[in-house]
Scaffold this motif. Structure first.
Motif, short mmCIF file in Angstrom:
data_model
loop_
_atom_site.label_atom_id
_atom_site.label_comp_id
_atom_site.label_asym_id
_atom_site.label_seq_id
_atom_site.Cartn_x
_atom_site.Cartn_y
_atom_site.Cartn_z
N LEU A 28 0.81 -1.21 0.00
CA LEU A 28 0.00 0.00 0.00
C LEU A 28 0.85 1.27 0.00
O LEU A 28 0.43 2.30 -0.52
CB LEU A 28 -0.93 0.01 1.22
CG LEU A 28 -1.99 -1.10 1.26
CD1 LEU A 28 -2.87 -0.93 2.49
CD2 LEU A 28 -2.85 -1.12 0.00
N GLU A 29 2.04 1.19 0.57
CA GLU A 29 2.91 2.36 0.62
C GLU A 29 3.81 2.50 -0.60
O GLU A 29 4.53 3.49 -0.73
CB GLU A 29 3.78 2.31 1.88
CG GLU A 29 3.00 2.43 3.18
CD GLU A 29 3.89 2.46 4.41
OE1 GLU A 29 5.13 2.53 4.25
OE2 GLU A 29 3.34 2.41 5.52
N ALA A 30 3.79 1.53 -1.50
CA ALA A 30 4.73 1.51 -2.61
C ALA A 30 4.53 2.70 -3.55
O ALA A 30 3.40 3.03 -3.92
CB ALA A 30 4.59 0.21 -3.39
N THR A 31 5.65 3.32 -3.94
CA THR A 31 5.63 4.38 -4.94
C THR A 31 6.84 4.23 -5.86
O THR A 31 7.90 3.75 -5.44
CB THR A 31 5.69 5.79 -4.31
OG1 THR A 31 6.95 5.98 -3.66
CG2 THR A 31 4.56 6.00 -3.31
N THR A 32 6.67 4.64 -7.08
CA THR A 32 7.77 4.57 -8.03
C THR A 32 8.93 5.46 -7.60
O THR A 32 10.10 5.08 -7.75
CB THR A 32 7.27 4.99 -9.42
OG1 THR A 32 6.18 4.14 -9.81
CG2 THR A 32 8.38 4.90 -10.46
N LEU A 182 -9.47 -1.07 -4.96
CA LEU A 182 -9.17 -0.21 -3.81
C LEU A 182 -8.83 1.20 -4.26
O LEU A 182 -9.34 2.18 -3.73
CB LEU A 182 -8.01 -0.81 -3.03
CG LEU A 182 -7.46 0.02 -1.87
CD1 LEU A 182 -8.49 0.18 -0.78
CD2 LEU A 182 -6.18 -0.60 -1.33
N VAL A 183 -7.95 1.30 -5.25
CA VAL A 183 -7.54 2.61 -5.75
C VAL A 183 -8.70 3.34 -6.40
O VAL A 183 -8.89 4.54 -6.19
CB VAL A 183 -6.36 2.45 -6.73
CG1 VAL A 183 -6.07 3.77 -7.43
CG2 VAL A 183 -5.13 1.95 -5.99
N GLU A 189 -7.76 12.32 -1.92
CA GLU A 189 -7.94 13.35 -0.91
C GLU A 189 -8.05 12.76 0.49
O GLU A 189 -7.90 13.46 1.50
CB GLU A 189 -9.20 14.17 -1.22
CG GLU A 189 -10.52 13.40 -1.14
CD GLU A 189 -10.86 12.68 -2.45
OE1 GLU A 189 -11.98 12.14 -2.54
OE2 GLU A 189 -10.01 12.68 -3.36
N ASP A 190 -8.30 11.46 0.58
CA ASP A 190 -8.40 10.79 1.88
C ASP A 190 -7.06 10.31 2.38
O ASP A 190 -6.98 9.72 3.46
CB ASP A 190 -9.36 9.59 1.77
CG ASP A 190 -10.77 10.02 1.41
OD1 ASP A 190 -11.19 11.11 1.85
OD2 ASP A 190 -11.44 9.26 0.68
N ALA A 194 -0.77 10.31 -3.02
CA ALA A 194 -1.57 9.67 -4.06
C ALA A 194 -1.19 8.20 -4.19
O ALA A 194 -0.05 7.81 -3.94
CB ALA A 194 -1.36 10.39 -5.39
N TRP A 195 -2.16 7.38 -4.57
CA TRP A 195 -1.87 5.98 -4.87
C TRP A 195 -0.92 5.88 -6.06
O TRP A 195 -0.98 6.71 -6.97
CB TRP A 195 -3.15 5.23 -5.22
CG TRP A 195 -4.17 5.09 -4.15
CD1 TRP A 195 -5.38 5.71 -4.08
CD2 TRP A 195 -4.12 4.22 -2.99
NE1 TRP A 195 -6.08 5.31 -2.96
CE2 TRP A 195 -5.33 4.38 -2.28
CE3 TRP A 195 -3.16 3.33 -2.51
CZ2 TRP A 195 -5.60 3.70 -1.10
CZ3 TRP A 195 -3.43 2.64 -1.34
CH2 TRP A 195 -4.64 2.82 -0.65
#
Length: 216
Positions: A28-32, A182-183, A189-190, A194-195
């Motif tokens: 869930l925390e993964a980002t490029t 989920l995304v 905004e929650d 950003a996902w």
């Protein structure tokens, strides 16, 4: 489940369950953008070396698979008295031959390691500790994953839908389509960030949460 101070092997859940909970948070925390930082990251993440967490201050940990049904958990919390203990504690005493000794010894030589636990045949173990040792940091490092309620607390920032997927992650049946839904159903905004769905899919693939529990 209570984690004693210092920790005891029986305080930890099965490694496969610990992996699943930790990995789901990492997905869930993964980002490029974070992937490009290598080991210079904070939060929870997964790479080919295993699962990691780092709060950029007092605690860092790694959980790695080292073979079929074999895992090693190592790291450090500032609460640990192991590496400063006199006489010195051999954190690798009675350890099996399959541990990543080169990595662990490098950390020991750099005074960067606070404790080591290993898992095989469904059982956790660690080196013997002397009487009077106050703490090895296991509670501060792993308490967030031992109690299911604590895991749900970690997921709270990602919304109720993310919390509802924890059971699928724990059962190794978290499909990529569930992340897509989920995304799609949770607005940016929650959340604080950003996902990043492509990065989440890559993390899911590394974690192996979409199929049978990873035991190899």
């Amino acid at each position: 489940m209570t984690i004693h101070r210092p920790g005891r092997p029986g305080d930890l859940p099965a490694a496969e369950l610990l992996w699943a909970r930790w990995a789901f948070v990492a997905v869930l925390e993964a980002t490029t953008a974070a992937e490009g930082r290598g080991v210079h990251r904070t939060g929870h993440w997964i790479d080919r070396g295993g699962l990691h967490l780092d709060d950029c201050g007092s605690t860092w940990w790694t959980l790695a698979r080292t073979g079929r049904g074999r895992f090693v958990l190592y790291g450090e919390d500032e609460s640990s008295g192991v590496k400063w203990h006199e006489p010195a504690i051999d954190m690798l005493a009675q350890a099996p031959e399959w541990l990543p000794y080169e990595k662990l010894r490098d950390l020991l030589e750099g005074w960067e390691l606070g404790c080591v636990y290993w898992y095989e045949n469904g059982v956790w173990a660690r080196a013997p500790y002397p009487q009077g040792l106050g703490d090895d940091g296991l509670d501060c490092g792993m308490g967030r994953f031992v109690e299911r309620g604590e895991v749900l607390g970690l997921l709270a920032d990602h919304g109720p839908a993310a919390q509802e997927l924890l059971a699928d992650a724990e059962a190794y049946r978290l499909r990529p389509e569930a992340l897509d839904a989920l995304v799609a159903g949770t607005g940016d905004e929650d959340r604080d960030e950003a996902w990043d769905l492509p990065a989440m899919h890559r993390a899911l693939g590394l974690a192996g949460l979409a199929g049978e529990p990873v035991t190899r």
